[in-house]
Design an enzyme around this catalytic site. Structure first.
Site, PDB file in Angstrom:
ATOM      1  N   GLY A 101       0.825  -1.214   0.000  1.00 46.19           N
ATOM      2  CA  GLY A 101       0.000   0.000   0.000  1.00 46.19           C
ATOM      3  C   GLY A 101       0.849   1.250   0.000  1.00 46.19           C
ATOM      4  O   GLY A 101       1.777   1.408  -0.788  1.00 46.19           O
ATOM      5  N   GLY A 142      18.982   9.799 -34.028  1.00 48.65           N
ATOM      6  CA  GLY A 142      18.545  10.597 -32.884  1.00 48.65           C
ATOM      7  C   GLY A 142      19.318  10.230 -31.627  1.00 48.65           C
ATOM      8  O   GLY A 142      19.539  11.074 -30.755  1.00 48.65           O
TER       9      GLY A 142
HETATM   10  C1  HXC Z   1      -2.970  -2.662  10.725  1.00 51.75           C
HETATM   11  C2  HXC Z   1      -1.645  -4.458  10.166  1.00 51.75           C
HETATM   12  C3  HXC Z   1      -1.523  -3.964   8.850  1.00 51.75           C
HETATM   13  C4  HXC Z   1      -2.196  -2.753   8.516  1.00 51.75           C
HETATM   14  C5  HXC Z   1      -0.399  -5.779   8.995  1.00 51.75           C
HETATM   15  N1  HXC Z   1      -0.934  -5.583  10.206  1.00 51.75           N
HETATM   16  N2  HXC Z   1      -0.745  -4.814   8.148  1.00 51.75           N
HETATM   17  N3  HXC Z   1      -2.361  -3.809  11.081  1.00 51.75           N
HETATM   18  N4  HXC Z   1      -2.903  -2.134   9.504  1.00 51.75           N
HETATM   19  N5  HXC Z   1      -2.108  -2.208   7.320  1.00 51.75           N
HETATM   20  C6  HXC Z   1      -0.789  -6.394  11.390  1.00 51.75           C
HETATM   21  C7  HXC Z   1      -1.490  -7.733  11.293  1.00 51.75           C
HETATM   22  O1  HXC Z   1      -2.831  -7.602  11.665  1.00 51.75           O
HETATM   23  C8  HXC Z   1      -0.701  -8.548  12.288  1.00 51.75           C
HETATM   24  O2  HXC Z   1      -1.143  -8.204  13.601  1.00 51.75           O
HETATM   25  C9  HXC Z   1       0.703  -8.010  12.141  1.00 51.75           C
HETATM   26  O3  HXC Z   1       0.579  -6.735  11.529  1.00 51.75           O
HETATM   27  C10 HXC Z   1       1.582  -8.849  11.232  1.00 51.75           C
HETATM   28  O4  HXC Z   1       0.858  -9.083  10.037  1.00 51.75           O
HETATM   29  P1  HXC Z   1       0.683 -10.528   9.416  1.00 51.75           P
HETATM   30  O5  HXC Z   1      -0.360 -10.433   8.409  1.00 51.75           O
HETATM   31  O6  HXC Z   1       0.520 -11.536  10.527  1.00 51.75           O
HETATM   32  O7  HXC Z   1       2.114 -10.759   8.794  1.00 51.75           O
HETATM   33  P2  HXC Z   1       2.493 -11.412   7.374  1.00 51.75           P
HETATM   34  O8  HXC Z   1       1.811 -12.726   7.229  1.00 51.75           O
HETATM   35  O9  HXC Z   1       3.982 -11.397   7.339  1.00 51.75           O
HETATM   36  O10 HXC Z   1       1.926 -10.453   6.259  1.00 51.75           O
HETATM   37  C11 HXC Z   1       2.402  -9.116   6.138  1.00 51.75           C
HETATM   38  C12 HXC Z   1       1.555  -8.308   5.163  1.00 51.75           C
HETATM   39  C13 HXC Z   1       0.050  -8.466   5.521  1.00 51.75           C
HETATM   40  C14 HXC Z   1       1.796  -8.831   3.757  1.00 51.75           C
HETATM   41  C15 HXC Z   1       2.026  -6.876   5.208  1.00 51.75           C
HETATM   42  O11 HXC Z   1      -0.097  -8.149   6.889  1.00 51.75           O
HETATM   43  C16 HXC Z   1      -0.819  -7.566   4.732  1.00 51.75           C
HETATM   44  O12 HXC Z   1      -1.163  -7.890   3.593  1.00 51.75           O
HETATM   45  N6  HXC Z   1      -1.218  -6.468   5.360  1.00 51.75           N
HETATM   46  C17 HXC Z   1      -2.115  -5.515   4.700  1.00 51.75           C
HETATM   47  C18 HXC Z   1      -1.407  -4.839   3.558  1.00 51.75           C
HETATM   48  C19 HXC Z   1      -2.230  -3.786   2.884  1.00 51.75           C
HETATM   49  O13 HXC Z   1      -3.142  -4.098   2.097  1.00 51.75           O
HETATM   50  N7  HXC Z   1      -1.945  -2.557   3.199  1.00 51.75           N
HETATM   51  C20 HXC Z   1      -2.550  -1.490   2.497  1.00 51.75           C
HETATM   52  C21 HXC Z   1      -3.164  -0.578   3.478  1.00 51.75           C
HETATM   53  S1  HXC Z   1      -3.893   0.723   2.570  1.00 51.75           S
HETATM   54  P3  HXC Z   1      -1.142  -9.242  14.807  1.00 51.75           P
HETATM   55  O14 HXC Z   1      -1.789  -8.480  15.889  1.00 51.75           O
HETATM   56  O15 HXC Z   1      -1.866 -10.423  14.321  1.00 51.75           O
HETATM   57  O16 HXC Z   1       0.302  -9.520  15.024  1.00 51.75           O
HETATM   58  C22 HXC Z   1      -2.647   1.805   2.275  1.00 51.75           C
HETATM   59  C23 HXC Z   1      -3.117   2.950   1.463  1.00 51.75           C
HETATM   60  C24 HXC Z   1      -2.221   4.104   1.556  1.00 51.75           C
HETATM   61  O17 HXC Z   1      -1.566   1.651   2.667  1.00 51.75           O
HETATM   62  C25 HXC Z   1      -2.404   4.875   0.299  1.00 51.75           C
HETATM   63  C26 HXC Z   1      -1.396   5.915   0.087  1.00 51.75           C
HETATM   64  C27 HXC Z   1      -1.215   6.211  -1.364  1.00 51.75           C
END
Ligand code: HXC
Length: 517
Positions: free
Chosen positions: A172, A407
């Site tokens: 993201g 060019g």
């Molecule tokens: C809150 C989050 C989080 C997020 C991860 N966590 N991403 N919490 N907000 N964005 C938390 C999980 O809930 C988890 O908490 C801990 O971090 C570790 O994550 P896991 O999923 O267990 O780890 P992993 O399997 O290694 O996967 C990592 C990851 C995945 C690939 C990053 O977590 C993921 O896909 N996260 C979401 C990514 C995403 O779509 N982000 C986009 C957000 S929107 P616990 O408590 O269980 O340990 C964005 C828009 C901004 O960013 C736009 C600007 C232009």
């Protein structure tokens, strides 16, 4: 006395909690995945004992979705000041053990604070990124936090070097700040960058992919061009960042510190003579030529895996940092295509922004033809390299090694777009196009009518070669300042850059140009 020790204990308790990051279980799981912690990374990157942490006790004010009951040490990012080889730097290091390094408002504000300090004090900023993106529980505050960082990235761009090391999954918003910075590092196997993960891709488009194919090091260093440097491990990554750092200034107003060398500036090269004399159709690696010219034969290649038809990177000449752009005949004959133009353009602009002189080594048959390139926008995207060179006003020295056709001759820092010194080897061929193509167009009727068309074509192509496939027409017009034997290239370019050291060009007053982005 007692009051003091209570207060000290309170400080220690708070600091220990912050330094404990996401707690022993999360830290253990993180390390089991082969990753260093956010704090270990800073220790590895910075000079010993140079790190001074800021905002260690900062925490989120958000209370939604259970955040009120959660401890988020340092709000998931360690920020502060440090030194690399004695030079000041601002740093931040995202802590994946704290809510996946996700970015909330306090986290963003901490990063913004060190970015502001970096710009105001004229020091580079390095981000160690390991983040799941916008912290979902903080909603628009998290989005706004990212936007504040992006805004600062852009304001800082061209004023101070900005470096990003991707050390885990970055999703993201976590990828857009690095994308704006000058250099992006990734580590094999552990680094991933994507806008949306494989699950979202599957749901939205039906495409099947995994983390690696979607956004691993191979993808970003060879296909997308997002990543400039690939490291085998985190320590290797920090070593590479330190190495790059040596070629960059503190800010756009300061020069890079020269590094004394025992390498003779007049060193001649038999290798360059060999390359010059070998058949023009036999490709050579541009890197081989660059090393022969550079101090101590040392070259730091940037973007090595991407658009290999052009090679860019840093060398030192007479101890001073110089950016090199070279067509690479070993790949796509060194022709310019969309990716090569974008890669070259970004590098030229980076050197120009940070006052780093540019050496251009030309061996280019032209732009790469084809429907795919035309439809992909080679006109618009190829123009970026042209624009970047035309706009740059750092010292520029160009050497035409072999082919400089069409060019692409103009684009590759020719005299006409303000190359300061333009040199050529005696084997250089400077012309509108190669002999075969020219004969086919100029003498189409004669060839068609000839009793033996193939023989006629060859005869006419040979005549064209004799007249145009050399550097002497260009030299007679002053477009080439000097033709010299290949083995003397190092002496000639070292001397040219020494002469240009105090070059100053008045800039035209305007808001800014409109580069074909
Ligand atoms: C809150 C989050 C989080 C997020 C991860 N966590 N991403 N919490 N907000 N964005 C938390 C999980 O809930 C988890 O908490 C801990 O971090 C570790 O994550 P896991 O999923 O267990 O780890 P992993 O399997 O290694 O996967 C990592 C990851 C995945 C690939 C990053 O977590 C993921 O896909 N996260 C979401 C990514 C995403 O779509 N982000 C986009 C957000 S929107 P616990 O408590 O269980 O340990 C964005 C828009 C901004 O960013 C736009 C600007 C232009």
């Amino acid at each position: 006395m007692k009051i003091v020790s209570d207060k000290t204990a309170e400080l220690q308790r708070r600091a220990e909690k912050a330094r404990g990051m996401g707690g022993p279980d999360k830290v253990a799981a993180h390390k089991k995945a082969g990753k260093m912690t956010a704090r270990e990374r800073l220790d590895a990157l910075l000079d010993e004992d140079s790190f001074q942490e800021l905002d260690q006790l900062r925490h989120s004010r958000s209370k939604d979705f259970g955040l009120a009951d959660k401890e988020l040490p340092a709000d998931g990012v360690v920020t502060g000041l440090g030194r690399i080889h004695g030079r000041n730097v601002c740093v931040y290091s995202q802590d994946f053990t704290v809510m996946g390094g996700s970015l909330g408002l306090a986290h963003a504000e901490k990063i913004c604070k060190v970015m502001d300090l970096a710009v105001e004090s004229g020091v580079p900023v390095i981000g160690l990124c390991d983040s799941g993106g916008a912290r979902i529980q903080e909603g628009v505050d998290a989005l706004g936090g990212y936007a504040e960082i992006f805004y600062r990235n852009v304001q800082a761009s061209g004023r101070i070097p900005q470096i990003s090391a991707i050390l885990g999954p970055c999703a993201g918003g976590a990828v857009y700040s690095p994308a704006i910075t000058d250099f992006v590092f990734m580590v094999k196997d552990t680094s991933h960058m994507f806008i949306t993960g494989p699950e979202v891709v599957r749901a939205a488009t039906g495409e099947e992919c995994d983390f690696d194919t979607l956004g691993g090091t191979e993808t970003h260093s060879t296909k997308s061009g997002v990543c400039h440097f690939v490291a085998n491990s985190e320590p290797d990554c920090f070593r590479q960042v330190q190495e790059l750092f040596e070629f960059l200034p503190q800010n756009c107003f300061e020069a890079v510190k020269p590094r004394p060398t025992a390498d003779d500036p007049n060193r001649e090269s038999a290798v360059l003579d060999r390359i010059a004399h070998q058949d023009a159709k036999r490709p050579y690696q541009a890197v081989e030529v660059i090393r022969e010219i550079a101090d101590d034969r040392t070259f730091l290649e940037v973007h090595a895996g991407f658009a290999r038809n052009i090679v860019v990177g840093f060398i030192r000449l007479g101890g001073r940092s110089v950016g090199v752009v070279a067509n690479n005949p070993a790949h796509l004959s060194g022709a310019l295509d969309i990716s090569a133009s974008e890669k070259g353009a970004r590098f030229v602009r980076c050197c120009d922004a940070f006052n780093i002189p540019i050496l251009t080594l030309v061996d280019v048959p032209g732009y790469w033809p084809g429907v795919e390139q035309e439809h992909g926008g080679i006109i618009r995207k190829g123009a970026k390299l042209l624009y970047a060179y035309c706009q740059s006003d750092v010292p520029k020295v160009t050497v035409v090694l072999k082919k400089a056709y069409g060019g692409a001759y103009d684009v590759m820092s020719s005299k006409h777009i303000r190359g300061d010194f333009n040199f050529a080897w005696p084997c250089a061929e400077i012309a509108v196009m190669g002999p075969q193509g020219a004969a086919n167009i100029l003498f189409a009727r004669e060839i068609r009518k000839a009793a033996k068309p193939e023989e006629k074509r060859k005869e006419l192509a040979d005549a064209y070669t004799k007249q145009f496939s050399n550097p002497y027409l260009a030299a007679s017009r002053g477009y080439i300042d000097e033709v010299f034997e290949a083995r003397r290239t190092r002496a000639k370019v070292v001397n040219a850059f020494r002469f240009l050291r105090n070059k100053k060009v008045p800039r035209i007053a305007k808001r800014h140009g409109n580069i074909p982005l």
